[in-house]
Design a protein around this motif. Structure first.
Motif, PDB file in Angstrom:
ATOM      1  N   LYS A 175       3.031 -11.803  -6.417  1.00 56.44           N
ATOM      2  CA  LYS A 175       2.073 -12.869  -6.119  1.00 56.44           C
ATOM      3  C   LYS A 175       0.977 -12.432  -5.158  1.00 56.44           C
ATOM      4  CE  LYS A 175       5.458 -16.416  -7.150  1.00 56.44           C
ATOM      5  NZ  LYS A 175       6.611 -17.179  -6.634  1.00 56.44           N
ATOM      6  N   ILE A 176       1.275 -11.473  -4.276  1.00 53.63           N
ATOM      7  CA  ILE A 176       0.234 -11.060  -3.313  1.00 53.63           C
ATOM      8  C   ILE A 176      -0.568  -9.856  -3.774  1.00 53.63           C
ATOM      9  CG2 ILE A 176       1.592 -11.961  -1.373  1.00 53.63           C
ATOM     10  CD1 ILE A 176       1.736  -8.824  -0.569  1.00 53.63           C
ATOM     11  N   GLN A 177      -0.098  -9.150  -4.813  1.00 57.12           N
ATOM     12  CA  GLN A 177      -0.811  -7.920  -5.198  1.00 57.12           C
ATOM     13  C   GLN A 177      -2.268  -8.178  -5.576  1.00 57.12           C
ATOM     14  OE1 GLN A 177       1.431  -4.815  -6.787  1.00 57.12           O
ATOM     15  NE2 GLN A 177      -0.209  -3.896  -7.988  1.00 57.12           N
ATOM     16  N   PRO A 178      -2.603  -9.262  -6.280  1.00 61.28           N
ATOM     17  CA  PRO A 178      -4.032  -9.507  -6.541  1.00 61.28           C
ATOM     18  C   PRO A 178      -4.838  -9.720  -5.253  1.00 61.28           C
ATOM     19  CG  PRO A 178      -2.668 -10.799  -8.031  1.00 61.28           C
ATOM     20  CD  PRO A 178      -1.747 -10.223  -7.002  1.00 61.28           C
ATOM     21  N   LEU A 179      -4.240 -10.366  -4.258  1.00 58.99           N
ATOM     22  CA  LEU A 179      -4.914 -10.571  -2.975  1.00 58.99           C
ATOM     23  C   LEU A 179      -5.108  -9.233  -2.264  1.00 58.99           C
ATOM     24  CD1 LEU A 179      -2.897 -13.673  -1.689  1.00 58.99           C
ATOM     25  CD2 LEU A 179      -5.072 -13.671  -2.908  1.00 58.99           C
ATOM     26  N   LEU A 180      -4.108  -8.384  -2.365  1.00 50.30           N
ATOM     27  CA  LEU A 180      -4.162  -7.065  -1.738  1.00 50.30           C
ATOM     28  C   LEU A 180      -5.237  -6.205  -2.399  1.00 50.30           C
ATOM     29  CD1 LEU A 180      -2.643  -5.478   0.459  1.00 50.30           C
ATOM     30  CD2 LEU A 180      -1.056  -4.709  -1.305  1.00 50.30           C
ATOM     31  N   GLN A 181      -5.284  -6.243  -3.723  1.00 49.20           N
ATOM     32  CA  GLN A 181      -6.301  -5.472  -4.443  1.00 49.20           C
ATOM     33  C   GLN A 181      -7.705  -5.942  -4.076  1.00 49.20           C
ATOM     34  OE1 GLN A 181      -5.997  -2.674  -6.632  1.00 49.20           O
ATOM     35  NE2 GLN A 181      -8.162  -2.743  -6.077  1.00 49.20           N
ATOM     36  N   ASP A 182      -7.868  -7.252  -3.890  1.00 52.45           N
ATOM     37  CA  ASP A 182      -9.175  -7.795  -3.501  1.00 52.45           C
ATOM     38  C   ASP A 182      -9.607  -7.256  -2.142  1.00 52.45           C
ATOM     39  OD1 ASP A 182     -11.423  -9.804  -3.791  1.00 52.45           O
ATOM     40  OD2 ASP A 182     -10.497 -10.547  -1.952  1.00 52.45           O
ATOM     41  N   LYS A 183      -8.670  -7.153  -1.185  1.00 51.52           N
ATOM     42  CA  LYS A 183      -9.006  -6.623   0.139  1.00 51.52           C
ATOM     43  C   LYS A 183      -9.389  -5.146   0.057  1.00 51.52           C
ATOM     44  CE  LYS A 183      -8.227 -10.425   2.375  1.00 51.52           C
ATOM     45  NZ  LYS A 183      -9.305 -11.176   3.037  1.00 51.52           N
ATOM     46  N   ILE A 184      -8.686  -4.395  -0.787  1.00 54.38           N
ATOM     47  CA  ILE A 184      -9.014  -2.984  -0.974  1.00 54.38           C
ATOM     48  C   ILE A 184     -10.436  -2.847  -1.510  1.00 54.38           C
ATOM     49  CG2 ILE A 184      -8.484  -0.923  -2.362  1.00 54.38           C
ATOM     50  CD1 ILE A 184      -5.512  -1.830  -2.231  1.00 54.38           C
ATOM     51  N   THR A 185     -10.752  -3.641  -2.520  1.00 52.19           N
ATOM     52  CA  THR A 185     -12.087  -3.597  -3.128  1.00 52.19           C
ATOM     53  C   THR A 185     -13.169  -3.959  -2.124  1.00 52.19           C
ATOM     54  OG1 THR A 185     -11.145  -4.149  -5.293  1.00 52.19           O
ATOM     55  CG2 THR A 185     -13.515  -4.510  -4.993  1.00 52.19           C
ATOM     56  N   ARG A 186     -12.906  -4.980  -1.298  1.00 57.30           N
ATOM     57  CA  ARG A 186     -13.897  -5.414  -0.313  1.00 57.30           C
ATOM     58  C   ARG A 186     -14.150  -4.338   0.750  1.00 57.30           C
ATOM     59  NH1 ARG A 186     -15.057 -11.017  -0.039  1.00 57.30           N
ATOM     60  NH2 ARG A 186     -14.005 -12.209  -1.683  1.00 57.30           N
ATOM     61  N   VAL A 193       6.578  -0.563  -2.684  1.00 61.82           N
ATOM     62  CA  VAL A 193       6.010   0.052  -3.881  1.00 61.82           C
ATOM     63  C   VAL A 193       5.066  -0.938  -4.556  1.00 61.82           C
ATOM     64  CG1 VAL A 193       6.536   1.073  -6.134  1.00 61.82           C
ATOM     65  CG2 VAL A 193       8.090   1.440  -4.199  1.00 61.82           C
ATOM     66  N   PHE A 194       3.815  -0.516  -4.797  1.00 68.88           N
ATOM     67  CA  PHE A 194       2.803  -1.380  -5.407  1.00 68.88           C
ATOM     68  C   PHE A 194       2.170  -0.675  -6.612  1.00 68.88           C
ATOM     69  CE2 PHE A 194       3.113  -3.001  -1.120  1.00 68.88           C
ATOM     70  CZ  PHE A 194       2.981  -4.377  -1.271  1.00 68.88           C
ATOM     71  N   PRO A 195       2.785  -0.786  -7.779  1.00 68.45           N
ATOM     72  CA  PRO A 195       2.222  -0.113  -8.962  1.00 68.45           C
ATOM     73  C   PRO A 195       0.845  -0.683  -9.307  1.00 68.45           C
ATOM     74  CG  PRO A 195       4.478  -0.874  -9.351  1.00 68.45           C
ATOM     75  CD  PRO A 195       4.029  -1.505  -8.088  1.00 68.45           C
ATOM     76  N   GLY A 196      -0.111   0.204  -9.547  1.00 66.05           N
ATOM     77  CA  GLY A 196      -1.396  -0.238 -10.070  1.00 66.05           C
ATOM     78  C   GLY A 196      -2.500  -0.488  -9.076  1.00 66.05           C
ATOM     79  N   LEU A 197      -2.251  -0.392  -7.781  1.00 68.51           N
ATOM     80  CA  LEU A 197      -3.351  -0.530  -6.832  1.00 68.51           C
ATOM     81  C   LEU A 197      -4.335   0.612  -7.054  1.00 68.51           C
ATOM     82  CD1 LEU A 197      -1.578  -1.451  -3.454  1.00 68.51           C
ATOM     83  CD2 LEU A 197      -2.808  -2.990  -5.013  1.00 68.51           C
ATOM     84  N   HIS A 198      -5.619   0.315  -6.883  1.00 74.85           N
ATOM     85  CA  HIS A 198      -6.603   1.346  -7.191  1.00 74.85           C
ATOM     86  C   HIS A 198      -7.885   1.166  -6.394  1.00 74.85           C
ATOM     87  CE1 HIS A 198      -7.558  -2.086  -9.818  1.00 74.85           C
ATOM     88  NE2 HIS A 198      -8.823  -1.698  -9.679  1.00 74.85           N
ATOM     89  N   THR A 199      -8.672   2.214  -6.344  1.00 79.94           N
ATOM     90  CA  THR A 199     -10.017   2.196  -5.779  1.00 79.94           C
ATOM     91  C   THR A 199     -10.955   2.833  -6.801  1.00 79.94           C
ATOM     92  OG1 THR A 199      -9.775   4.355  -4.742  1.00 79.94           O
ATOM     93  CG2 THR A 199      -9.157   2.440  -3.411  1.00 79.94           C
ATOM     94  N   ARG A 200     -12.258   2.655  -6.583  1.00 76.80           N
ATOM     95  CA  ARG A 200     -13.222   3.327  -7.451  1.00 76.80           C
ATOM     96  C   ARG A 200     -13.386   4.784  -7.030  1.00 76.80           C
ATOM     97  NH1 ARG A 200     -15.700  -1.778  -7.047  1.00 76.80           N
ATOM     98  NH2 ARG A 200     -16.965  -1.091  -5.272  1.00 76.80           N
TER      99      ARG A 200
END
Length: 231
Positions: A82-93, A109-116
């Motif tokens: 439930k929090i992974q989308p929120l976490l990904q948003d913070k990474i992107t910001r 473990v957080f599969p799929g987190l990414h950066t550009r």
């Protein structure tokens, strides 16, 4: 460390799965950095109320269980899914702010987190191989925040041939007695203990070492030292 005139301080993004700033563990990371970088903090739960978190982000059966800290000092138990989308948003910001190195302040473990293009440092990618080298055949014990997290260990450590024993003591709500019981389980049963959460402090390390009688590794201090060589 005194900066040379015209020197631009490197910025290190640090994202907690709770709320920022993390006044409990920030001093540990800053001490490891030795003035080499300015911390820019963000949290997956920033701006959210305790009621909202408990109602909408608590784990459902079968979900990966995590715990973290709010700026009020309260602890929460949350779902990774439930929090992974929120976490990904913070990474992107953070990346959009021009930050090129981002540290995830969680050992889960957080599969799929990414950066550009920014370098994302995920402790679950770093700690197992480092601990494999450090333990070198010695018996390894882990202390984590919640008993429910015991089942997550295989996902993180078994690919490295590690099968550590586990005991629970929360860095957010655990008493000294809880640490005494957890660390005491490893007395004569482990040669090295790892505090497997970025929320533990030096006080927790000292308690675990005292009651177990063996060396204890503080995950955030270890990661901080490694990151300090990269900024």
């Amino acid at each position: 460390m005194k900066r040379k005139q015209g020197f631009k301080m490197h910025k290190l993004g640090m994202i907690t799965i709770g709320q920022a700033p993390r006044s409990d563990v920030t001093p540990i990371v800053e001490r490891a950095l030795e003035g080499r970088a300015e911390l820019v903090q963000a949290g997956a739960l920033d701006g959210l109320s305790l009621d909202y978190i408990q109602q909408l982000l608590s784990p459902s059966p079968g979900e990966y269980v995590l715990t973290s800290r709010l700026t009020t000092g309260e602890s929460v138990v949350i779902s990774r899914e439930k929090i992974q989308p929120l976490l990904q948003d913070k990474i992107t910001r953070l990346e959009e702010q021009g930050i090129r190195t981002i540290l995830l302040l969680c050992t889960g473990v957080f599969p799929g987190l990414h950066t550009r293009s920014a370098f994302l440092i995920e402790p679950d990618h770093v700690l197992p191989p480092v601990l494999k080298a450090m333990s070198s055949g010695r018996r390894l014990g882990l202390i984590g925040p919640l008993e429910e997290q015991k089942n997550n260990l295989k996902l993180k450590f078994s690919p490295y041939g590690l099968n550590p024993e586990f005991a629970a003591a929360s860095p957010y709500s655990g008493s000294e007695e809880e640490f005494r019981r957890a660390a005491g389980q490893f007395k004569n049963q482990a040669d090295l203990i790892v505090l497997d959460c970025m929320g533990y402090t030096e006080t927790h390390r000292e308690l675990a070492a005292h009651y177990s009688g063996v060396p204890v590794v503080l995950s955030n201090a270890l990661i901080g030292k490694l990151v300090s060589e990269m900024v």
